[in-house]
Design an enzyme around this catalytic site. Structure first.
Site, short mmCIF file in Angstrom:
data_model
loop_
_atom_site.label_atom_id
_atom_site.label_comp_id
_atom_site.label_asym_id
_atom_site.label_seq_id
_atom_site.Cartn_x
_atom_site.Cartn_y
_atom_site.Cartn_z
N HIS A 188 -11.01 10.55 6.78
CA HIS A 188 -10.84 9.10 6.92
C HIS A 188 -10.40 8.66 8.31
CE1 HIS A 188 -10.21 5.02 5.77
NE2 HIS A 188 -8.90 5.06 5.90
N ARG B 278 -0.78 8.80 1.81
CA ARG B 278 -2.11 9.31 1.46
C ARG B 278 -2.26 10.82 1.64
NH1 ARG B 278 -5.43 5.33 5.40
NH2 ARG B 278 -4.74 3.86 3.85
N HIS C 175 -8.55 10.60 3.21
CA HIS C 175 -8.19 9.54 2.26
C HIS C 175 -8.34 10.09 0.85
CE1 HIS C 175 -7.91 5.72 0.23
NE2 HIS C 175 -7.57 5.17 1.38
N GLU D 13 0.86 -1.19 0.00
CA GLU D 13 0.00 0.00 0.00
C GLU D 13 0.89 1.23 0.00
OE1 GLU D 13 -4.16 -1.39 1.93
OE2 GLU D 13 -2.79 -0.46 3.31
N ARG E 196 -0.88 8.82 9.31
CA ARG E 196 -0.78 7.38 9.51
C ARG E 196 -0.35 6.66 8.23
NH1 ARG E 196 -5.16 3.07 8.90
NH2 ARG E 196 -6.20 4.73 7.78
#
Ligand SMILES: Cc1cc2nc3c(=O)[nH]c(=O)nc-3n(C[C@H](O)[C@H](O)[C@H](O)COP(=O)(O)OP(=O)(O)OC[C@H]3O[C@@H](n4cnc5c(N)ncnc54)[C@H](O)[C@@H]3O)c2cc1C
Length: 489
Positions: free
Chosen positions: A339, A278, A232, A119, A374
């Protein structure tokens, strides 16, 4: 469960049945009595919606703790607490493997080895997953394990409306429909999840109103970095408040991000392209939308083919199809939305808050592991590691020199009053969406804070009926106020 069936006091109250609360409950011995509360049905939480999976180092030949730590620090802008990151990364694999013992099935290859995906922000393939419904699989299996525990009582649709500190513990006022009670406990773990509903558009479900953070704040616990909010980059661009997430794993598996001209554009903003962390991708989309004066963005994963997409992303495939988008044939319309929350109730490495006997774990806590942003799939890991650590620390306290809360007399609860004025929550959301979205609007922050403060004072000082509407509005106003106060410095 009828509230009258509950005992007067428990050793521990856990507020929340997401991964943090569930895994904490699994780490108490049978001698410790636990009451676990869920505001709605026990499976409804941010945890159940997690798609991508859990990041952890299980393959020490191709990966290492140092790589995972470094990726976490890079994503977090090196604002992370390094001890917390080390604890997360080094202890996480053991907890993930323990979830397998509770029945969680992560995807495996033909040889039976766990499949690890990539990811954004990860330098190695290290995310174990269950198709694209990892959170549901984890919650379903951990709920089943907790339901078997003789020392844990679960009470659904039971909201904590307020909480106070008392000698040797806590008094929680809880509500189930129009039934109210006061329950006492020696310890409390707040595992109440995120704050998504403070925004107009979020990937979070309706339980995410920041109640646990409000309860901790009202009791005087330290709240830290609440303005560290994650947006997000690729939520489905639809009309609903709860936006359907198109997981980072879709870009991890090769999806391209396109602008309104159907052109890739990430090279204009970051050399990691679609796999940048992100926050970088979200900001890039907003800057590109300003450059072109157009909010249309798309993900393109068509080239992977129907068979692969249905197998690898069944949830996303079906979710998009419901909105009329076949991801094997069509571009997926996406736009950033709220998000995740990196900040929260300040805790130490044992998930202890700044108040005695009060713990916080999961998304409502600020352990410092995430820094300013994060890293994808680190939050389920955080919920596991620090949920367990909270339980372990409480057990240590109980085994040491410890005074339990005494049987207490319940007082009459005055819950009657005027209904909440219509539009209160909408007003809070609109202020936040304008002042503090992906790229904060400096001009709107100060004025937003002033308006939120007025709403908060009205809610605190008016004589409103105590119900879900009122309590959640109070939480949203409290959260919005702390965020804007922090941002206004
Ligand atoms: C769409 C989506 C996808 C995600 N994908 C991933 C992913 O792939 N990997 C990853 O690591 N993370 C992911 N995340 C983030 C991750 O799911 C959450 O951060 C994490 O699950 C939070 O767990 P939690 O136990 O802290 O809280 P939650 O799972 O949100 O649980 C909160 C609980 O608290 C209860 N509660 C709240 N207030 C009260 C109250 N007043 N009284 C009683 N009960 C209350 C709720 O009912 C609920 O049971 C995703 C999040 C979303 C929304």
């Amino acid at each position: 469960m009828k509230l009258s069936k509950l005992k007067n006091s428990y050793d521990v109250i856990i507020v929340g049945s997401g991964i943090a609360g569930l895994y904490a409950a699994l780490n108490f011995p049978e001698s410790v009595s636990v009451l676990m509360l869920s505001k709605q049905e026990r499976h409804i939480s941010n945890s159940s919606l997690a798609q991508g999976g859990v990041a952890c180092v299980l393959d020490t030949e191709n990966d290492s703790f140092d790589f995972h730590i470094e990726d976490t620090l890079i994503a977090g802008g090196r604002k992370n607490d390094i001890d917390a990151v080390r604890t997360l990364v080094e202890e996480g694999p053991r907890d993930v493997l323990r979830t397998i013992e509770y029945g969680v099935e992560y995807d495996r290859d033909e040889a039976g080895e766990l499949i690890k995906t990539l990811e954004g922000g990860h330098s190695k393939r290290r995310i174990v997953h269950h198709k694209d419904t990892s959170g549901k699989e984890m919650v379903d299996k951990l709920v089943m394990a907790v339901e078997k525990l003789p020392n844990v009582t679960l009470s659904d649709e039971t909201m904590v409306t307020s909480m106070q500190r008392i000698t040797n513990g806590f008094k929680a006022t809880i509500m189930h429909g129009d039934e109210f009670r006061q329950i006492f406990s020696s310890f409390c773990i707040l595992a109440s999840g995120g704050i998504g509903r403070v925004y107009k558009y979020t990937t979070n479900p309706s339980v995410a109103t920041g109640d646990g953070i409000r309860l901790a704040y009202e009791m005087g616990a330290s709240i830290k970095n609440l303005s560290y909010v994650q947006f997000h980059p690729t939520a489905f661009n639809g009309a609903n408040r709860e936006q359907f997430l198109i997981s980072e794993a879709v870009r991890g598996e090769g999806a391209y991000l396109l602008n309104c001209n159907k052109e890739r554009f990430m090279d204009r903003y970051d050399e990691r392209l679609e796999l940048a962390p992100r926050d970088v991708v979200s900001r890039s989309i907003i800057m590109e939308s300003r450059r072109l004066g157009n909010n249309s963005f798309y993900l393109d994963i068509r080239y992977k083919g129907e068979e692969y997409l249905k197998k690898r992303f069944p949830g996303i495939y079906a979710g998009c199809l419901k909105q009329g988008v076949d991801i094997s044939k069509d571009l997926i319309p996406v736009f950033p939305c709220h998000h995740y929350l990196m900040g929260g109730i300040e805790t130490d490495l044992n998930a202890k808050t700044t108040l005695p006997r009060l713990y916080a774990a999961g998304e409502c806590a600020c352990t410092g592991v995430h820094g300013k942003n994060r890293l994808a799939s680190n939050s389920l890991l955080e919920a596991l590691v620090f949920g367990r650590r909270a339980a372990e620390d409480i057990v240590r306290c109980i085994n040491a020199n410890f005074y339990a809360v005494k049987e207490q007399k319940e007082e009459a609860i005055d819950y009657k009053g005027a209904p909440l004025p219509k539009g209160t929550r909408t007003e809070i959301r609109e202020i936040m969406q304008k002042a503090y979205f992906v790229i904060p609007d400096e001009g709107a922050i100060h004025e937003g804070k002033r308006r939120i403060e007025a709403i908060l004072n009205r809610l605190r000082n008016g004589k409103f009926a105590v119900n879900v509407d009122y309590c959640e509005a109070l939480s949203l106003a409290t959260i919005a106020y702390i965020i804007l106060r922090e941002a206004d410095r």
